[in-house]
Design a protein around this motif. Structure first.
Motif, mmCIF file in Angstrom:
data_model
loop_
_atom_site.group_PDB
_atom_site.id
_atom_site.type_symbol
_atom_site.label_atom_id
_atom_site.label_comp_id
_atom_site.label_asym_id
_atom_site.label_seq_id
_atom_site.Cartn_x
_atom_site.Cartn_y
_atom_site.Cartn_z
ATOM 1 N N ARG A 272 2.543 3.139 -10.756
ATOM 2 C CA ARG A 272 1.998 3.568 -9.457
ATOM 3 C C ARG A 272 2.807 4.728 -8.887
ATOM 4 O O ARG A 272 2.256 5.614 -8.217
ATOM 5 C CB ARG A 272 1.992 2.387 -8.478
ATOM 6 N N GLY B 122 0.795 -1.223 0.000
ATOM 7 C CA GLY B 122 0.000 0.000 0.000
ATOM 8 C C GLY B 122 0.824 1.268 0.000
ATOM 9 O O GLY B 122 0.300 2.347 0.297
ATOM 10 N N GLU C 134 -0.925 12.626 -7.607
ATOM 11 C CA GLU C 134 -1.912 12.824 -6.545
ATOM 12 C C GLU C 134 -1.410 13.737 -5.429
ATOM 13 O O GLU C 134 -2.209 14.329 -4.697
ATOM 14 C CB GLU C 134 -2.314 11.466 -5.951
ATOM 15 N N GLU D 293 1.772 2.996 -2.364
ATOM 16 C CA GLU D 293 1.318 3.963 -3.357
ATOM 17 C C GLU D 293 0.145 4.812 -2.860
ATOM 18 O O GLU D 293 -0.232 5.795 -3.508
ATOM 19 C CB GLU D 293 0.911 3.250 -4.655
ATOM 20 N N ASP D 294 -0.424 4.424 -1.709
ATOM 21 C CA ASP D 294 -1.559 5.187 -1.168
ATOM 22 C C ASP D 294 -1.145 6.195 -0.107
ATOM 23 O O ASP D 294 -2.000 6.868 0.473
ATOM 24 C CB ASP D 294 -2.591 4.215 -0.571
#
Length: 945
Positions: A869, A842, A876, A844-845
């Motif tokens: 990613r 996770g 983002e 990439e989050d």
């Protein structure tokens, strides 16, 4: 401009750039008297020593019979030893009668716009080139062009297909190289366009190098004869004879005539030359192709399936290739029928802009200036040859060559053919001969200046440059300091140590400004260097060593002593020169014993490709020579490819030394530098230095250092050698992504990052190496001052994923404004879901603060999931991002099969912007239809109504 005997009775002679002056030849009476005395067989040898003559950019007066006098002047009676004659861009030359003795071997007549009559009798002529003599081939009288040359070997004549030149050359059975022969692919009934060219091909029974200029012209029935409706015949099939002696074939193809297909025509020509070893095809014309299936340009059907004998063909070159079906079919035909074929090369088309018009003539006002101003003007000329050529401008300029303040001798570009009209081997031999003449000319010029100085006339030179290293296409020879030579230098044998030493002694006494000496690497040293760099490359890409495996390092004995039979050169000890750059072809170099202030004017010094003898303490003397007591004004110092330098101690306490570069010093084991004013330090490829067991082997005191780039800084001996609080640019710092509990691989690098508290430009070399151990990126400190980050990533270690590791490093530099990523490595990716290279899950989050990041560049991109990613993570978390540039790894495209290439897609979301393809590197050659480079730009907000 008058030409008298004393001026030209030497060889060679070149008269150029006399565009606005008429050439004065000996008076007509003299010629008449000589002709009257011909009955007594008296030979008037006006130019008895002349072997080479070139006349360019001149105008003569044919109404005063100057054209006849020029022919007489250049014939055997006046020039009994003339071997090479070139007339180029000569206006007013209407009649040229040359009666040459057996010595004339080469004759070139190019751009003679007024030539109407040409008679040449040259029994020894080997090469004949006639071009752009526009009025000669169009003459109605076939007797106006006659050449008798029974030993002719090379013939190139533009317009030989025209009527007046059909029988021009008497005896062509000896011609081996035939160039610039024009042909039409098709003709109509009664059309005899190709008659002269075909007759010439039939008579040249010994030709082995053939160059044809082919125009693919297919006449339609309505154009040929509207009544008879006769089809356009294939003249290649009908007329061109079998040419079994041709081993090298070049085809220059013109498709401007309605863009007709060329495959079938070229196949027929190639079939006629079934013993060729090398074929070169160059196509120019329309970017569209004939779509008429019934057109004669593609007849007969099924031509690509024929069997032709090409047993000797080894190499093929296709320039201007466009992936039309007929051209691809031609390539398939070659591949199927040439069992010995080794290589096919395809190049894209190139265009050149038209030449600029010649400037209008103006009055000579420059010659009225005094010597000081004229010498200042001459100092801007690029070479000593250009300075010498100014002597033809005016008598006022003749004495300036001997007192010019700047002399530059350079061999120029490498031994590659300048254009496609010249054989590469011939051009290489010509470059070699030119280099020899340049060496002799430079030595003679310096000898004259030395004698003039001894007489008390014009002692000083402000700049002297002798560059015998071939440059690249941009006229830049600086690359030789970094890379192996790409050109062959055949003139090393002419550069003896005694000659080099005489040049160094001249500079020592007479140069007050800049002195540059660049000598080519000798063949033995070049071969040794290539082997060493190949071995180093193998070590760089070698498979990693697993834990527990023993590493065996074999120590090679250093060859530091010079060979007893080799001469040595001594560095110049000059108190007048301000800058010196010496590239000494790996010569044994003696360092003089220098006293205080020996180089008191020197500000810049470069020593490259030299060998010194440490056993005579030359390394210590070199350090003393370059320290403040001897060089109190030295600002920039560079030592590169210097063998035998074991110890280097620089005491630059004067504070003037600002830049120090030490690269490729293979024997360096101890380095001590005290430079309070040093701003830039570059140390690279000094392989024995970082491996030293003595931690005191490397010490640098540079309290004002701003830029630091040191290869191998992660090794033990360099951990605590330098103070770094002022460093702003930190480059070439190596890191590993993972290590064990007792692994201290990154200790020195991390310690350096912690100490560089002011760094704003950071370059890291990251190797993604995953051992059964923990992530070492966590040790990297927070780097809030970094605004520009570059990451060079190596994935050769089992192709591990890089996204998670790069994300953690980027998060440490949360104030960056510019990010550059370059990835090299395997074309496959780790598929182990439990591997630590993709941990934590996770990643990439996560949310990272990158409020100042504006531009991102990603080179070597492969569309693996972790890399896509990483791009999404940046999109983002970067509100101020303006642009992302993404470029595919070309190896990924080249080395994958077609079915994989066709599936390559860049399916990234837009994120308040748009992705635009901006480069198609392989589209024109038909290898890959997709884009190889993409750019993301943020959409500008639109104002509400």
């Amino acid at each position: 401009m008058a030409v008298d005997e004393e001026d030209v009775a030497v060889a060679p002679v070149v008269l150029e750039e006399a565009v606005d002056e008429e050439l004065e030849l000996p008076p007509a009476a003299a010629v008449a008297e000589e002709e009257e005395e011909d009955d007594d067989d008296e030979v008037v040898e006006a130019f008895r020593a002349l072997t080479d003559f070139t006349l360019c950019r001149a105008k003569i007066n044919a109404y005063d019979n100057d054209d006849l006098r020029l022919g007489h002047l250049l014939s055997s009676r006046c020039c009994p030893r003339l071997r090479r004659l070139k007339l180029r861009h000569v206006a007013g030359l209407i009649r040229l009668h040359l009666d040459a003795a057996g010595t004339l071997e080469e004759l070139r007549l190019v751009y003679l716009p007024d030539l109407l009559c040409l008679h040449v009798d040259a029994p020894g002529l080997r090469l004949l080139r006639v071009g752009h003599c526009d009025h000669l081939p169009l003459s109605d009288d076939p007797a106006l062009a006659r050449v008798s040359a029974p030993r002719l070997e090379a013939l190139a004549w533009d317009g030989l297909e025209h009527i007046a030149c059909r029988e021009v050359v008497v005896a062509t059975a000896t011609v081996r190289r035939l160039k610039k022969i024009s042909l039409l692919s098709h003709d109509g009934d009664g059309d005899q366009t190709n008659v002269a060219a075909v007759r010439l091909l039939k008579s040249c029974t010994a030709v082995d190098h053939l160059e044809l200029r082919l125009t693919v012209r297919v006449l339609h029935n309505s154009i040929i004869d509207t009544k008879l409706q006769l089809p356009s015949e294939d003249t290649v099939k009908k007329d061109i004879p079998h040419l079994p002696t041709v081993s090298k074939l070049r085809l220059d193809v013109n498709t401007w005539w309605h863009g007709h297909t060329i495959g079938v025509t070229l196949a027929r020509i190639i079939e006629r030359c079934n013993n060729i070893e090398n074929i070169s095809i160059r196509v120019r014309g329309l970017w569209e192709v004939c779509s008429d299936a019934q057109c004669n340009c593609s007849q007969p059907k099924g031509w690509e399936d024929q069997k032709i004998q090409l047993d000797n063909l080894k190499r093929a070159e296709f320039k201007g290739f466009i992936p039309f079906d007929d051209r691809k079919s031609l390539l398939r035909l070659l591949l199927k029928n040439a069992p010995a074929l080794e290589k096919i090369t395809m190049n894209d088309t190139t265009t050149t802009s038209p030449a600029a018009p010649a400037p209008a003539a103006v009055d000579d006002l420059i010659s009225e200036l005094d010597d000081a101003v004229l010498l200042h003007i001459l100092s801007f000329l690029p070479s000593a040859g250009d300075v010498a050529r100014t002597t033809v401008l005016s008598r006022r300029w003749r004495h300036l060559c001997g007192i010019a303040p700047c002399l530059r001798f350079a061999v120029g570009l490498g031994s590659f053919a300048e254009d496609d009209d010249e054989d590469e081997e011939e051009h290489g031999a010509r470059c070699h001969d030119a280099a020899r003449r340049l060496i002799a000319g430079a030595d003679a010029c310096l000898a004259r200046r030395r004698h003039a100085a001894a007489a008390g006339v014009h002692d000083a030179l402000r700049a002297l440059e002798i560059s015998l290293v071939y440059g690249d296409a941009d006229n830049d020879s600086s690359w030789y300091k970094r890379e192996p030579y790409i050109h062959d230098h055949h003139h090393e044998a002419d550069i003896t140590p005694s000659l080099v030493d005489s040049w160094l002694r001249f500079a020592e006494c007479h140069v007050t400004g800049s002195f540059v000496l660049e000598l080519p690497l000798n063949a033995a040293a070049a071969a040794k260097q290539d082997q060493e760099e190949a071995d180093e490359a193998k070590r760089d890409v070698a498979p990693p060593v697993e834990e527990g495996e023993a590493v065996v390092v074999e120590e090679e004995e250093l060859d530091l002593l010079p060979a007893a039979e080799e001469e040595a050169v001594e560095l110049p000890a000059t108190a007048r020169a301000t800058a010196m750059s010496l590239t000494l072809c790996d010569a044994n170099t003696v360092v003089p014993i220098a006293s205080a202030g020996a180089f008191r004017a020197l500000t810049d010094f470069t020593l490259c490709r030299a060998k010194i003898n440490a056993y005579d303490n030359d390394d210590l003397r070199l350090g003393h020579l370059l320290s403040s007591p001897c060089c109190p004004r030295l600002r920039r110092l560079e030592l590169r490819h210097v063998a035998g330098l074991i110890r280097l101690r620089l005491d630059a306490v004067a504070g003037t030394l600002e830049e120090l570069r030490l690269v490729y010093l293979p024997d360096l084991r101890r380095l001590h530098v005290d430079a309070p004013g040093l701003r830039l330090l570059r140390v690279g490829h000094c392989d024995n230095l970082p491996y030293s067991d003595d931690p005191g082997a490397a010490r640098v005191s540079a309290p004002r250092l701003e830029t630091l780039a040191w290869d191998g800084l992660e090794y033990r001996a360099c951990r605590e050698f330098i103070a770094t609080p002022t460093v702003r640019h930190l480059k070439k710092l190596s890191l590993y992504s993972h290590g064990g509990a007792d692994d201290e691989t990154n200790v020195a690098a991390v310690r350096l990052l912690k100490s560089c508290t002011a760094v704003d430009h950071l370059e890291l070399r990251l190797t993604v190496r995953v051992l059964p151990a923990e992530d070492t990126v966590k040790d990297i400190p927070h780097l809030p001052t970094v605004t520009k980050l570059r990451l060079d990533v190596n994935t050769w270690w089992y192709g591990h994923t890089i996204g998670a590791t790069l994300a953690r490093i980027i998060a440490k530099c949360n104030n960056i404004e510019h990010l550059s990523i370059l990835v090299r490595g395997l074309l496959e990716v780790c598929s182990d879901a439990q591997c630590k290279c993709s941990q934590p899950k996770g990643w990439e989050d996560q949310k990272i603060q990158l409020e100042h990041l504006k531009k991102v560049e990603f080179k070597g991109f492969i569309p693996f999931d972790d890399r896509k990613r990483l791009l999404r993570l940046l999109l983002e978390n970067v509100p101020a991002l303006e642009k992302i540039t993404m470029e595919f790894d070309p190896s990924y495209i080249f080395e994958n099969p077609k079915e994989v290439r066709d599936k390559i897609d860049f399916d990234m979301p837009d994120y308040q912007g748009s992705w635009t393809p901006c480069d198609w590197d392989f589209h024109e050659c038909g290898f890959f239809d997709g884009a190889t480079k993409y750019e993301w730009t943020r959409e500008k907000p639109t104002d509400g109504i």
